[in-house]
Scaffold this active site. Sequence first.
Site, PDB file in Angstrom:
ATOM      1  N   LYS A  11      10.723  26.603  52.350  1.00  0.00           N
ATOM      2  CA  LYS A  11      10.787  27.896  51.684  1.00  0.00           C
ATOM      3  C   LYS A  11      11.996  27.897  50.757  1.00  0.00           C
ATOM      4  CE  LYS A  11      11.088  32.901  52.481  1.00  0.00           C
ATOM      5  NZ  LYS A  11      11.154  33.969  53.491  1.00  0.00           N
ATOM      6  N   LYS A  42       6.511  27.341  50.174  1.00  0.00           N
ATOM      7  CA  LYS A  42       6.586  28.647  49.519  1.00  0.00           C
ATOM      8  C   LYS A  42       7.723  28.628  48.500  1.00  0.00           C
ATOM      9  CE  LYS A  42       7.304  33.575  50.519  1.00  0.00           C
ATOM     10  NZ  LYS A  42       7.698  34.583  51.527  1.00  0.00           N
TER      11      LYS A  42
END
Length: 336
Positions: free
Chosen positions: A208, A261
């Site tokens: 992320k 992400k």
Amino acid sequence: MSPVNSTTDKPSNPFQRPRRLRRTATLRRMVRENTLTVNDLIYPMFVTEGKAQKVEITSMPGCYRYSLDLLLKEIAEVFELGINAIALFPVIPENKKDDTGTQSYNPDGLIQQTVKAIKQAIPEIVVITDVALDPFTSHGHDGLVDENGTILNDPTVEVLVKMALSQAAAGADFVAPSDMMDGRIGAIRQALDAEGYINVGILAYSAKYASAYYGPFRDALDSAPKFGDKKTYQMDAANAKEALKEIELDIAEGADIIMVKPALAYLDIICRVKSATNLPVAAYNVSGEYAMIKAAAQMGWIDEKQVILESLTSMKRAGADLILTYFAKEVALMLM
């Protein structure tokens, strides 16, 4: 200029004509390498307190904060469309936030009540819950903060474990730690197993990145950090090898699914991660990516449907097995 005779004009290499396989729509479907299906989609949804509430998120046209009564109706509809899983995110009022995020593990909290209601109404749908403190903390960070403004890793993990256990007790099928604290996957897996939740999976936000694409999501939850940024715990956008280290650690600690992400600006990371593991790989088509397409479509600059499908197909092509996307309902309707 004389016209080309299509029957006599000879190419430099008569044995290679790739266009033969592009000649008709039927042929193109037959040789298509990647196909987007409704089974690939996970629908992120926002739940808020109250009743009869459906409030559109200004920076995410077509996305809403739902109160539980209307959320259940929406979930029933998307499940009928073939969407197998939803990812839940809570909108917590300011008067229930504090410095340590105690509402995150309240057994009677918003998320816990929501999960129970969903599993009672539509038990077959897969419910994924977010494990992070930023919606619950007054400062908007994903971890506990000391007097110097430092995000504390190990004390945060202790709270995340409590949060994950409360979500599992409510009936969550997967918990999804999105905080990027070190060691949290192993701690959560150990705690879930010790409490008998051996069938509750972990979808790990393994890679992320500290991304500017998250802005509309933070609007949706009113969870933007009140000071500083998240760069001491989320990954540097310039790094790729670090993503492989993160997924290796999460797999070793017990992750069932790993995630990258954002997605569109990180297709190379998805590809590298897919090549490095046999676990399912998820990609999060985040709020900023969604908002840019919506804004351009509203201005008439792009063909919205085709750009949506092309964008999500690119994630599949890069190696994503699952895609969290706010376009899920629209795409399910397109694919019918």
